[in-house]
Design a protein around this motif. Sequence first.
Motif, PDB file in Angstrom:
ATOM      1  N   LEU A 138       7.426  17.550  -1.465  1.00  0.00           N
ATOM      2  CA  LEU A 138       7.215  16.414  -0.561  1.00  0.00           C
ATOM      3  C   LEU A 138       7.990  15.194  -1.059  1.00  0.00           C
ATOM      4  O   LEU A 138       7.407  14.184  -1.454  1.00  0.00           O
ATOM      5  N   PHE A 139       9.321  15.318  -1.037  1.00  0.00           N
ATOM      6  CA  PHE A 139      10.154  14.235  -1.556  1.00  0.00           C
ATOM      7  C   PHE A 139       9.982  12.947  -0.746  1.00  0.00           C
ATOM      8  O   PHE A 139      10.283  11.865  -1.225  1.00  0.00           O
ATOM      9  N   ASP A 140       9.509  13.068   0.489  1.00  0.00           N
ATOM     10  CA  ASP A 140       9.363  11.885   1.336  1.00  0.00           C
ATOM     11  C   ASP A 140       7.977  11.242   1.236  1.00  0.00           C
ATOM     12  O   ASP A 140       7.684  10.300   1.964  1.00  0.00           O
ATOM     13  N   GLN A 141       7.119  11.765   0.347  1.00  0.00           N
ATOM     14  CA  GLN A 141       5.790  11.168   0.193  1.00  0.00           C
ATOM     15  C   GLN A 141       5.497  10.914  -1.275  1.00  0.00           C
ATOM     16  O   GLN A 141       5.698  11.795  -2.108  1.00  0.00           O
ATOM     17  N   GLY A 142       4.994   9.746  -1.589  1.00  0.00           N
ATOM     18  CA  GLY A 142       4.476   9.485  -2.923  1.00  0.00           C
ATOM     19  C   GLY A 142       3.046   9.974  -3.013  1.00  0.00           C
ATOM     20  O   GLY A 142       2.433  10.346  -2.007  1.00  0.00           O
ATOM     21  N   ILE A 143       2.502   9.953  -4.238  1.00  0.00           N
ATOM     22  CA  ILE A 143       1.144  10.486  -4.376  1.00  0.00           C
ATOM     23  C   ILE A 143       0.138   9.654  -3.580  1.00  0.00           C
ATOM     24  O   ILE A 143      -0.835  10.182  -3.034  1.00  0.00           O
ATOM     25  N   LYS A 144       0.378   8.339  -3.473  1.00  0.00           N
ATOM     26  CA  LYS A 144      -0.550   7.510  -2.703  1.00  0.00           C
ATOM     27  C   LYS A 144      -0.526   7.898  -1.225  1.00  0.00           C
ATOM     28  O   LYS A 144      -1.574   7.959  -0.573  1.00  0.00           O
ATOM     29  N   ASP A 145       0.677   8.181  -0.710  1.00  0.00           N
ATOM     30  CA  ASP A 145       0.782   8.626   0.687  1.00  0.00           C
ATOM     31  C   ASP A 145       0.021   9.933   0.884  1.00  0.00           C
ATOM     32  O   ASP A 145      -0.710  10.116   1.860  1.00  0.00           O
ATOM     33  N   MET A 146       0.226  10.850  -0.066  1.00  0.00           N
ATOM     34  CA  MET A 146      -0.414  12.162   0.044  1.00  0.00           C
ATOM     35  C   MET A 146      -1.934  12.024   0.025  1.00  0.00           C
ATOM     36  O   MET A 146      -2.649  12.671   0.809  1.00  0.00           O
ATOM     37  N   VAL A 147      -2.433  11.186  -0.890  1.00  0.00           N
ATOM     38  CA  VAL A 147      -3.874  10.999  -1.034  1.00  0.00           C
ATOM     39  C   VAL A 147      -4.461  10.393   0.250  1.00  0.00           C
ATOM     40  O   VAL A 147      -5.478  10.858   0.778  1.00  0.00           O
ATOM     41  N   SER A 148      -3.804   9.373   0.771  1.00  0.00           N
ATOM     42  CA  SER A 148      -4.295   8.732   1.994  1.00  0.00           C
ATOM     43  C   SER A 148      -4.362   9.726   3.145  1.00  0.00           C
ATOM     44  O   SER A 148      -5.330   9.753   3.911  1.00  0.00           O
ATOM     45  N   ARG A 149      -3.324  10.530   3.273  1.00  0.00           N
ATOM     46  CA  ARG A 149      -3.272  11.463   4.410  1.00  0.00           C
ATOM     47  C   ARG A 149      -4.281  12.593   4.273  1.00  0.00           C
ATOM     48  O   ARG A 149      -4.872  13.028   5.267  1.00  0.00           O
ATOM     49  N   ALA A 150      -4.471  13.091   3.042  1.00  0.00           N
ATOM     50  CA  ALA A 150      -5.479  14.145   2.851  1.00  0.00           C
ATOM     51  C   ALA A 150      -6.874  13.583   3.147  1.00  0.00           C
ATOM     52  O   ALA A 150      -7.722  14.264   3.734  1.00  0.00           O
ATOM     53  N   PHE A 151      -7.097  12.331   2.751  1.00  0.00           N
ATOM     54  CA  PHE A 151      -8.398  11.698   3.033  1.00  0.00           C
ATOM     55  C   PHE A 151      -8.598  11.563   4.534  1.00  0.00           C
ATOM     56  O   PHE A 151      -9.667  11.888   5.071  1.00  0.00           O
ATOM     57  N   GLY A 152      -7.556  11.133   5.218  1.00  0.00           N
ATOM     58  CA  GLY A 152      -7.652  10.994   6.677  1.00  0.00           C
ATOM     59  C   GLY A 152      -7.948  12.325   7.344  1.00  0.00           C
ATOM     60  O   GLY A 152      -8.799  12.416   8.239  1.00  0.00           O
ATOM     61  N   ALA A 153      -7.270  13.377   6.918  1.00  0.00           N
ATOM     62  CA  ALA A 153      -7.488  14.705   7.501  1.00  0.00           C
ATOM     63  C   ALA A 153      -8.921  15.164   7.256  1.00  0.00           C
ATOM     64  O   ALA A 153      -9.543  15.795   8.121  1.00  0.00           O
ATOM     65  N   THR A 154      -9.437  14.838   6.097  1.00  0.00           N
ATOM     66  CA  THR A 154     -10.778  15.300   5.736  1.00  0.00           C
ATOM     67  C   THR A 154     -11.846  14.538   6.528  1.00  0.00           C
ATOM     68  O   THR A 154     -12.774  15.145   7.090  1.00  0.00           O
ATOM     69  N   LEU A 155     -11.704  13.224   6.596  1.00  0.00           N
ATOM     70  CA  LEU A 155     -12.634  12.442   7.432  1.00  0.00           C
ATOM     71  C   LEU A 155     -12.594  12.935   8.868  1.00  0.00           C
ATOM     72  O   LEU A 155     -13.619  13.082   9.534  1.00  0.00           O
TER      73      LEU A 155
END
Lengths: 395, 386
Positions: B17-34
Amino acid sequence: MEISALATYRPSWVDASGRRTLGPDEDVATLAVSAGRLLGDRLADVDRVVLVTRRPDALLGTTPEVVLEGLGLDAATPFVEQVGGAPATVETLLAANPGTLVLAVDPLAPAASAAALVQAGSLVLDRPATARHSVPVRTVPLTGAGDRVYDDPRLLREQGWKRAAAEVVKEGMHPVTVAGVPAKVAGSLVRGALPGIPENEAAAPLLLIARAATDGQDVRLVAVENGHAVAVDVTLAGSVPVLTAERATHPAPATWEPASAAEIPASPAAYGRAFEAKVGFKAGVCSCGERHYPPRAQCVACGALDAQHLVPLPRSASVYSAVTVRAPVPGKTVPYALAVVDVDGTDVRALVHITDDPPGRAPIGARGRLVLRRIAVRAGVPDYGYAFQPEEQHA
Amino acid sequence: MRDVAIVGAGMIPFGELFDQGIKDMVSRAFGATLGSVDKGMRADEIEAAWFSEVQSVDGFPAGLLADACGLTDIPVTRVENACATGNDAIRNALYAVGGGYVDVALVLGADKVRDTASSATFWDWMSTNRDSAWDLPLGLISPASFALHVARYMHEFGATREHLARVAVKNHRNGARNPYAHLRFEVTMEQVLAAPMVVEPFGLLDCVPQSDGAAAVIIAGKDVVDRYTDRPVWVRGVGTGMDRVMHAHKADLSYFAATRKAAQRAFGMAGVGPGDIDVAEVHDCFSGVEMMTYEDLGFCDRGEAPRLLEKEETSIGGRIPVNPSGGLKSKGHPPGATGLAQCTELFEQLRGEAVNQVDGARWALAHNVGGPTAVSAVTILEGPRG
């Protein structure tokens, strides 16, 4: 001056020219130990060590500590690092007092190492003679870069080797044997000289003394280097033990360089704490008898804290599990084989490299010995430990 | 202790995921889970969070999660337990929710592997897991660490590279249909056997890829589950087991002692046995590890794991399907996210919503093993029909 025992070692690899060459895990320190350890219990008599080589691993580093620990000698044993070639080895022998272990190491192909225990014995060196002229045809830079060689082989031969050798041969009843020159020159430098050997630096004189002892042949040994020559009579009053370690050879790859460079993280503090157990192959033995390798603060059997002392482990072992790493690990020479080995007569296992054979040849159950090797170079600092050398398979 | 259920689970597609930093990844996984919570959930209903991350990137891990997800008003704790971090983080959160201290907790796992040079990644990660003086300089890389076990197992039980390849073929077949998988392609037995050697007996296709990714679950106490879903997935058992860290000190390399201990604890807590499990996500970082783990989890007798593969009993449609998501092998292995992604898959399996659905699955098991094979974590889940 007398010698009571001799040992010689040649590495298991050969280069494209058929010359013995170091494995990726060998250097001057491991070569010195590979020869010296062959003397076994006789090392108990050693109270001083001199290591002669033209090409030390470093001008300051870990060599004396590693060689002493690798030989099982007291760390306080006086240790002299003597830079020099063939004549220096003979001079070192002549100047040595009884109890001195002389180690001579040639790390460049043709590579070899040898050890002599200077002590009352059946091999006598006497009638020394020295000649010295300035003939700087070969110079060895300090940096470890390649040798600088002035392109006139005849100048080296006639004004250097031949002139110096002639001045020290002297008349005598022993046949002449010449150390310090290529094998094809050795037989012709002095009329009637015995055939030469491939090795031509510091180890060569000891290899020729060992040959004389094995053959029961008294010789006049002439050691030369550029315009310097030292000669001595080698006379046998009886048999002298010569211990030899030479395995079947394998072709070495063109380079042992890692596929990609990377600095392996190092902690000299951690290495220092591990040093005696790791370089001496010693277990921490608890007062309850439990052996730990590596040693540890708390005993796994009885739970006692700080109740361990270091005891050397047996050096024979068998493979419990083994794998070959072929991926291009940054900073490592690949392929390399890793094994967990069962140390004979103990419940100790060790995780080690497999050495001295092409990887993949030592299956589960294979037997062998643990030998001192340079495991890695981390941030420029060599890191020593033990590797498993499989027994040779005799057809 | 009160019952605890997963009420939401989600992840982002794994990959480089060269286009995402870890903060981006964390935010998006949280959004998907909520977003997966049936009856909806606001972020401020979460009372505590655990962040499963093995290697710190971009700074202080717990703060990074709190900040990236807007959770700076609740306690956040980072958990690190090598490749078993994900399922071990669930265990930590379960204790808090089960003990009644917290009603709703987030367990989010992520790792960013592909933000450093390949050569640096290598030694950075190895340094987290090896004794500096003794094991690190030997180059006991991760595949070698597991291969020492698998080589011994193969020696004792006559398993072959073909058996290992069956694991890779099966998991790639499953992963090829999983839109969240890193390696979405099938492989043949011939391709696996012909792939370049990494560490014998593992070829390249016996090994996990280096993946970035993030995944999460939200767990809730029995008293509040109804607010969020009518189809909860119950966390019935958790277990973490350890082993000696050096390979030379492990009693027997032909099994994973840590896995046995973790499984025993999890089964004991759940009150079920291996025979009750309908579907499992097993730590297949290297093909042979999945094979050996069948025995350590009790899915078959000692020495029988190769037979299980020959009879395709762990394929979908078999007696005990393993890694319907594609496993680490195909889905990818961002270590901190792996256990959470396994539970995300099993959340869907037990609710009948999975891409590669195992019919009628009621009990599920997730398993990690990691570090120098010195830690394992197992989670046992029961579906809403139970």
